[in-house]
Enzyme design. Structure first.
Site, PDB file in Angstrom:
ATOM      1  N   GLY A 140      -8.137 -35.956 -18.597  1.00 19.15           N
ATOM      2  CA  GLY A 140      -8.589 -36.635 -17.396  1.00 19.15           C
ATOM      3  C   GLY A 140      -7.699 -37.811 -17.066  1.00 19.15           C
ATOM      4  N   ARG A 141      -8.112 -38.999 -17.521  1.00 20.51           N
ATOM      5  CA  ARG A 141      -7.303 -40.196 -17.253  1.00 20.51           C
ATOM      6  C   ARG A 141      -5.863 -40.012 -17.731  1.00 20.51           C
ATOM      7  NH1 ARG A 141     -11.274 -44.415 -20.057  1.00 20.51           N
ATOM      8  NH2 ARG A 141     -11.500 -42.566 -21.370  1.00 20.51           N
TER       9      ARG A 141
ATOM     10  N   TYR B  43     -26.220 -35.767 -12.447  1.00 14.43           N
ATOM     11  CA  TYR B  43     -26.405 -35.217 -11.111  1.00 14.43           C
ATOM     12  C   TYR B  43     -27.559 -34.206 -11.108  1.00 14.43           C
ATOM     13  CZ  TYR B  43     -22.095 -37.675  -9.982  1.00 14.43           C
ATOM     14  OH  TYR B  43     -21.158 -38.659  -9.791  1.00 14.43           O
TER      15      TYR B  43
ATOM     16  N   GLN C 225     -14.972 -27.703  -8.442  1.00 15.13           N
ATOM     17  CA  GLN C 225     -16.243 -28.146  -9.019  1.00 15.13           C
ATOM     18  C   GLN C 225     -17.233 -28.414  -7.888  1.00 15.13           C
ATOM     19  OE1 GLN C 225     -17.105 -32.128 -10.728  1.00 15.13           O
ATOM     20  NE2 GLN C 225     -17.197 -31.059 -12.702  1.00 15.13           N
TER      21      GLN C 225
ATOM     22  N   ARG D 100     -20.363 -27.224 -16.553  1.00 15.37           N
ATOM     23  CA  ARG D 100     -20.151 -28.484 -17.274  1.00 15.37           C
ATOM     24  C   ARG D 100     -21.480 -29.177 -17.531  1.00 15.37           C
ATOM     25  NH1 ARG D 100     -16.663 -34.032 -16.246  1.00 15.37           N
ATOM     26  NH2 ARG D 100     -15.447 -33.831 -18.151  1.00 15.37           N
TER      27      ARG D 100
END
Length: 376
Positions: free
Chosen positions: A322-323, A178, A104, A230
């Site tokens: 993810g987590r 971002y 990424q 994404r």
């Protein structure tokens, strides 16, 4: 394997020609664990290796494409050829376990702390102050058109380095506030040139980055190479990105022959705030809009095998963990072996070594209240 989970383990052939073994990806997550010179650390190599056995694809935490885009301490870089050896070790560690490796890449824009960027010069699409309501970060400087074009090329150069390092692809980080996100958002983009104003002009920078990356892939990749994107589907601010804006974004991205679109949400089933009249989840709305043209990856609070099955049954092409895959690196293997009842859903305070989690990330997990479900 319990046959009811078969849908999770169907292979998928991406537009680039790369085939993934199953429909489960490791979501990109920051570890804050690079070396002091922002090269990939041994701890990160071990962390990714531990989680690459079972998933079809690993998407790394974000690598900044230029020094002005460094959004946090401990994030590794991709802005210079000196980073290629470390990136090569990372790609190899992931691929050795059987997963495809995707890097990424991002620029932090106004979210960059001034102490991390050259001369403290924080930049963005426009001079709009930092995170709303937090008072963090100074008002950024609006990028000049020449600087914008340079950053577009930087995304291309980071893609070249990913190719040379042996990655199977890159994911463009257009989410989570971002720089790519900042250019698309009417909250952070108040420009009146070719890069801002109308919705179409706010799309200019994201699409230019996509085009540059695809051009570099065509020039440098000797074998199929994944390009994904994404994005965050909505913003709470006014003005801000709405679901109608996002549907316009995915419409144009679907025509760019990308390998996938990755929807960044904390909760897979979260519903639209505004911009469409629909009670379904944002991910389902997006999937209905473009899912026949480009694979859609859904993510967010998918803890159990049944959660994953329910998500994939919406028709999304893939899900990302993810987590969940930090808490249980063997999540996918347990489902594959019919041991889904043994999946861990809480992290144990004494499990750092067993889970192979880098020290900075572990500190964040333990000290950041409510971020992870923790079991004493």
């Amino acid at each position: 394997m319990n046959t009811k989970y078969t849908a999770l383990f169907q292979p998928i052939l991406l537009r680039s020609g790369i085939q993934l073994d199953n429909r489960i990806a490791m979501a990109p997550m920051t570890t804050w664990s690079s070396n002091d010179d922002y090269t990939v650390s041994d701890e990160e190599i071990a962390y990714y290796s531990r989680r690459s056995n079972g998933v079809g694809m690993v998407i790394t935490g974000c690598a900044y494409v230029t020094a002005s885009g460094k959004a946090f301490q401990g994030g590794f870089g991709s802005d210079h050829d000196d980073f290629i050896p470390g990136l090569r070790r990372l790609a190899s560690a992931i691929k050795e376990q059987g997963a495809k490796a995707v890097l990424q890449i991002f620029h932090g824009g106004r979210k960059c702390p001034p102490e991390l960027v050259p001369n403290g010069d924080v930049v963005s699409a426009s001079a709009v102050s930092g995170e709303p309501g937090t008072g963090s970060n100074p008002v950024p400087r609006a990028l000049t058109e020449t600087e914008i074009q340079s950053i577009i090329r930087d995304f291309g150069e980071s893609t070249r380095r990913a190719i040379e390092a042996g990655f199977d692809g890159v994911e463009l980080h257009g989410a989570n506030g971002y720089l790519i996100h900042q250019f698309f958002s009417p909250y952070t983009n108040r420009r009146e040139d070719q890069y801002g104003g109308s919705l179409e002009k706010r799309l200019s920078f994201p699409l230019a980055v996509v085009d540059e990356v695809k051009k570099v892939v065509a020039e440098h990749a000797k074998q199929p190479f994944i390009v994904g994107y994404r994005f965050s589907p909505e913003e709470p601010e006014t003005p801000g990105i709405t679901m109608s804006d996002t549907l316009a974004l995915v419409d144009v991205l679907a025509k760019k022959e990308l390998d996938y679109l990755h929807v960044s949400t904390l909760e897979f089933w979260s519903a639209p705030r505004r911009g469409v009249e629909d009670t379904r989840s944002r991910i389902e709305v997006i999937k209905e809009r473009v899912g026949e043209s480009v694979p859609v990856i859904g993510v967010g609070s998918i803890s159990t095998a049944d959660d994953a099955l329910k998500a994939i049954q919406t028709g999304v092409s893939m899900i990302a963990l993810g987590r969940e895959i930090i808490i249980d690196p063997d999540w996918v293997e347990k489902v594959k072996l019919g041991k889904e009842s043994e999946i861990e859903t809480k992290i144990k305070k004494d499990a750092k070594s067993h889970l192979v989690v880098p020290a900075p990330l572990w500190k964040m997990i333990i000290n950041r209240t409510g971020w992870f479900p923790i079991e004493d």
